[in-house]
Design a protein around this motif. Sequence first.
Motif, short mmCIF file in Angstrom:
data_model
loop_
_atom_site.label_atom_id
_atom_site.label_comp_id
_atom_site.label_asym_id
_atom_site.label_seq_id
_atom_site.Cartn_x
_atom_site.Cartn_y
_atom_site.Cartn_z
N UNK A 126 14.52 4.08 7.40
CA UNK A 126 14.15 3.89 6.70
C UNK A 126 13.70 4.41 5.31
N UNK A 127 13.82 5.49 4.54
CA UNK A 127 13.42 5.59 3.03
C UNK A 127 12.84 4.67 2.68
N UNK A 128 11.98 4.07 1.59
CA UNK A 128 11.84 2.99 0.93
C UNK A 128 11.21 1.79 1.93
N UNK A 129 11.32 2.33 2.95
CA UNK A 129 10.74 0.90 4.27
C UNK A 129 9.24 0.60 3.17
N UNK A 130 8.67 -0.74 3.31
CA UNK A 130 7.42 -1.10 2.56
C UNK A 130 5.84 -1.20 3.77
N UNK B 93 0.80 -1.56 0.42
CA UNK B 93 0.35 0.04 0.21
C UNK B 93 0.86 0.68 0.39
N UNK B 94 1.89 0.79 0.05
CA UNK B 94 2.51 2.80 0.08
C UNK B 94 3.85 2.16 0.75
N UNK B 95 4.97 3.09 1.27
CA UNK B 95 6.37 3.25 1.70
C UNK B 95 6.69 4.50 2.14
N UNK B 96 8.08 4.59 3.20
CA UNK B 96 8.61 5.66 4.23
C UNK B 96 8.85 6.68 2.93
N UNK B 97 8.89 7.39 2.64
CA UNK B 97 8.82 8.73 1.32
C UNK B 97 9.42 9.76 2.17
N UNK B 98 9.85 9.72 3.46
CA UNK B 98 10.32 10.80 4.61
C UNK B 98 10.23 10.72 5.43
N UNK B 99 11.91 10.37 6.31
CA UNK B 99 12.22 10.86 7.48
C UNK B 99 11.86 12.01 8.42
N UNK B 100 11.43 11.69 9.28
CA UNK B 100 10.89 12.82 10.73
C UNK B 100 12.23 13.89 11.39
N UNK B 101 12.18 14.50 11.36
CA UNK B 101 12.82 15.77 11.39
C UNK B 101 13.44 15.64 13.39
N UNK B 102 14.38 15.00 13.29
CA UNK B 102 14.31 14.58 14.97
C UNK B 102 14.89 16.05 15.48
N UNK B 103 15.49 17.49 15.34
CA UNK B 103 15.90 18.52 15.81
C UNK B 103 14.05 19.51 16.21
N UNK B 104 13.34 19.05 14.76
CA UNK B 104 12.42 19.87 15.15
C UNK B 104 11.41 19.32 14.54
N UNK B 105 11.20 17.84 14.57
CA UNK B 105 9.71 16.54 14.81
C UNK B 105 8.95 16.55 13.79
N UNK B 106 9.15 17.71 12.27
CA UNK B 106 8.72 17.94 11.47
C UNK B 106 8.83 16.94 10.58
N UNK B 107 7.71 16.53 9.79
CA UNK B 107 7.21 15.64 9.55
C UNK B 107 6.59 15.62 8.61
N UNK C 11 -7.35 -1.02 7.29
CA UNK C 11 -6.28 -0.41 6.89
C UNK C 11 -6.41 0.64 8.16
N UNK C 12 -7.89 0.70 8.28
CA UNK C 12 -7.59 2.47 9.16
C UNK C 12 -7.78 2.08 10.83
N UNK C 13 -7.16 0.47 10.90
CA UNK C 13 -7.17 -0.08 12.32
C UNK C 13 -5.95 -0.23 12.33
N UNK C 14 -5.36 -1.06 11.13
CA UNK C 14 -3.47 -1.43 11.96
C UNK C 14 -3.11 -1.56 9.98
N UNK C 15 -1.69 -1.80 10.01
CA UNK C 15 -0.95 -2.01 8.85
C UNK C 15 0.23 -3.36 8.96
N UNK C 16 0.87 -3.47 8.23
CA UNK C 16 2.22 -4.39 8.59
C UNK C 16 3.12 -3.80 7.89
N UNK C 17 3.99 -2.79 8.64
CA UNK C 17 5.51 -2.51 8.40
C UNK C 17 6.50 -3.62 7.80
N UNK C 18 7.50 -3.18 6.86
CA UNK C 18 8.46 -4.23 6.54
C UNK C 18 9.38 -3.85 8.08
N UNK C 19 10.45 -4.89 8.51
CA UNK C 19 11.28 -4.25 9.34
C UNK C 19 12.17 -5.74 9.32
N UNK C 20 13.59 -6.04 8.66
CA UNK C 20 14.25 -6.70 9.60
C UNK C 20 14.19 -7.99 8.89
#
Length: 143
Positions: free
Chosen positions: A76-80, A53-67, A89-98
């Motif tokens: 990281x960017x590209x995580x599916x 359904x999608x992937x990470x396109x932007x990493x949140x800014x650790x200094x400002x908290x903006x995203x 999907x309004x309740x939960x989704x799966x995220x690729x990890x390791x």
Amino acid sequence: MRKAAVLTLFFIFFIASSVHALNWAYPFVVWDGKIYEVMLEEKVEEWDIGKFIGKVKVEADDMTGEYYGDASNFFKKGTKYFEIKGIPTSTAIAVEHDGHWVKAVYMEKAPFHPMNILTNKLFIALIVIGMIGAGVYYMKKRK
């Protein structure tokens, strides 16, 4: 003397406030304008994984908290992202990890950010169509 004390305090606060980094409360991903808390210990089995359904396109800014957009403060960017079969999907989704998938549970609506509009494909298409229309109008007007 008083001016020196005020100036010294100003510099102390200025220097102290300029060095900081956020400590996020939990890992999250944003998809389709919704924030999902990622449960790193809650694995999703392969047979429960639905369509991409999608992937990470932007990493949140650790200094400002903006995203904005499809973002994450942990991945990281590209995580599916994937649907979980039998769960909306309004309740939960799966995220690729390791090499496996983990569950991400809906928390709240993502905050507004101007980049959400500026990176929207429909908005960009409307701007392009508007510019073409204005060009055609002015070309006809010149004749």
